[in-house]
Design a protein around this motif. Structure first.
Motif, PDB file in Angstrom:
ATOM      1  N   ALA A 330       0.804  -1.218   0.000  1.00  0.00           N
ATOM      2  CA  ALA A 330       0.000   0.000   0.000  1.00  0.00           C
ATOM      3  C   ALA A 330       0.837   1.266   0.000  1.00  0.00           C
ATOM      4  O   ALA A 330       0.408   2.294  -0.517  1.00  0.00           O
ATOM      5  CB  ALA A 330      -0.932   0.000   1.211  1.00  0.00           C
ATOM      6  N   SER A 331       2.044   1.207   0.598  1.00  0.00           N
ATOM      7  CA  SER A 331       2.835   2.424   0.731  1.00  0.00           C
ATOM      8  C   SER A 331       4.327   2.137   0.592  1.00  0.00           C
ATOM      9  O   SER A 331       4.884   1.407   1.427  1.00  0.00           O
ATOM     10  CB  SER A 331       2.569   3.081   2.093  1.00  0.00           C
ATOM     11  OG  SER A 331       3.328   4.255   2.267  1.00  0.00           O
ATOM     12  N   PRO A 332       4.974   2.707  -0.480  1.00  0.00           N
ATOM     13  CA  PRO A 332       4.296   3.347  -1.610  1.00  0.00           C
ATOM     14  C   PRO A 332       3.579   2.291  -2.443  1.00  0.00           C
ATOM     15  O   PRO A 332       4.036   1.137  -2.509  1.00  0.00           O
ATOM     16  CB  PRO A 332       5.441   4.005  -2.375  1.00  0.00           C
ATOM     17  CG  PRO A 332       6.658   3.232  -2.004  1.00  0.00           C
ATOM     18  CD  PRO A 332       6.453   2.774  -0.606  1.00  0.00           C
ATOM     19  N   PRO A 333       2.457   2.654  -3.094  1.00  0.00           N
ATOM     20  CA  PRO A 333       1.621   1.653  -3.773  1.00  0.00           C
ATOM     21  C   PRO A 333       2.374   0.934  -4.893  1.00  0.00           C
ATOM     22  O   PRO A 333       2.933   1.573  -5.791  1.00  0.00           O
ATOM     23  CB  PRO A 333       0.464   2.485  -4.333  1.00  0.00           C
ATOM     24  CG  PRO A 333       0.441   3.725  -3.509  1.00  0.00           C
ATOM     25  CD  PRO A 333       1.881   4.007  -3.179  1.00  0.00           C
ATOM     26  N   ALA A 334       2.398  -0.387  -4.828  1.00  0.00           N
ATOM     27  CA  ALA A 334       3.135  -1.177  -5.813  1.00  0.00           C
ATOM     28  C   ALA A 334       2.701  -2.630  -5.724  1.00  0.00           C
ATOM     29  O   ALA A 334       2.154  -3.079  -4.721  1.00  0.00           O
ATOM     30  CB  ALA A 334       4.646  -1.073  -5.564  1.00  0.00           C
TER      31      ALA A 334
END
Length: 343
Positions: A330-334
């Motif tokens: 989710a963080s960073p979205p990938a």
């Protein structure tokens, strides 16, 4: 691929399909009958048994490529994989397409992002993330393969789904993260560099070093069995398989090929190529080719057309995902991929 999810207090455990290609959580209620899509084998949720359920007085409807479901929105405790969300919004459905449920499966847990949810509710996993409950900001999936196992039963162990941590025993390489487009969190949507058949690139955008519109954007979808993509690219995949033919009738959009062919398809993400097992390319027997008298099988890639303006050109399902360890961050979205360990 499904798992039991505990809903309500006391918890009723319902088997739900685990689907990164959608974002709603819904369960078949005890008002769903054989006339409205719930067969006699489907366990039903009895809302009168939960001491904590709250009726949101909102109707629910969702449509998938393979069917639809309708019902009412509720809030209640939802427990899964060692975590509990106390006021999770979900739907109790009273009507569902027959193709969506079967056996002892009672519902579906969407693992996409909130903007994808037909209900507009925050998905269960995203509530955990936003509540800082996950040590690792996301989840990871390893799917098992039984298509090439003789005498496999209709239900077998499906693999591993973990929230908040990565199981390092299941992968043997660095995790190769491919970012989602900035500000476009809905599907787990990433760029695919190329598709190759037995080492030969078959994608035009890869050969030119750029993109062909949105042709290289793919949704990573645990709820889909196969791999759907643009008609011209799919045709080019099978053009590199000697003896392959376009299927007709009910199988229009699919292709057959000689079962004896050894076909290795590689998908490249973030500069790394991940090869599919030949077993995952082969969906099984498709009959004898009357022109060659050769036994044919059906291939895992099929034509998939999206509406104009869609950001997505491909849906990458379990046929590929069984060959990698997949991480949804989710963080960073990938989305990240790693090579599976030998174990």
């Amino acid at each position: 691929y499904y798992a039991p999810i505990g809903i309500g207090v006391p918890a009723q455990y319902m088997n739900c399909i685990l689907d990164t290609g959608s974002a709603d959580l819904w369960i078949a209620s005890n008002y769903c009958t054989s006339l409205t899509g719930c067969s006699s084998t489907v366990p039903l949720f009895n809302s009168s048994l939960s001491q904590t359920q709250v009726d949101m007085n909102t109707s629910f409807s969702v449509r998938y490529g393979s069917g639809q479901a309708q019902g009412e929105m509720m809030q209640d405790y939802v427990a899964f994989a060692g975590y509990n969300v106390s006021s999770q919004a979900f739907a109790l459905v009273e009507s569902v397409s027959r193709d969506l449920l079967g056996g002892d499966i009672s519902g579906l847990m969407g693992l996409g992002w909130q903007p994808l949810a037909a209900s507009q509710a925050v998905p269960w996993w995203q509530n955990l993330y936003q509540g800082n409950a996950l040590p690792f900001p996301g989840f990871a999936v390893s799917l098992s393969r039984f298509i090439n196992v003789p005498n496999a039963s209709s239900i077998e162990p499906g693999g591993s789904l973990t929230f908040g941590y990565l199981n390092s025993s299941l992968y043997s390489s660095e995790i190769n993260y491919v970012p989602l487009p900035s500000g476009q969190e809905s599907y787990w949507l990433v760029k695919m560099d190329q598709v190759a058949v037995n080492g030969t690139n078959v994608t035009s955008w890869a050969s030119t070093g750029g993109t062909n519109g949105q042709e290289d954007m793919v949704a990573i979808d645990t709820g889909t069995t196969l791999i759907g993509g643009p008609r011209d690219v799919v045709a080019n995949i099978y053009a590199h398989v000697p003896g392959a033919r376009a299927a007709t009738g009910a199988y229009t959009g699919y292709y057959s090929y000689p079962c004896s062919a050894n076909v290795t398809v590689g998908l490249t993400f973030g500069g790394v190529t991940y090869n599919m097992s030949t077993a995952d390319f082969n969906l099984g027997p498709f009959g004898i080719d009357p022109q060659t008298n050769v036994s044919t099988c059906l291939g895992a890639f099929f034509d998939l057309a999206f509406s104009g303006g869609s950001r997505i050109s491909w849906v990458i399902g379990a046929a590929f995902l069984k060959n990698v360890y997949s991480v949804f961050r989710a963080s960073p979205p990938a989305v990240g991929f790693a090579t599976l360990s030998n174990s």
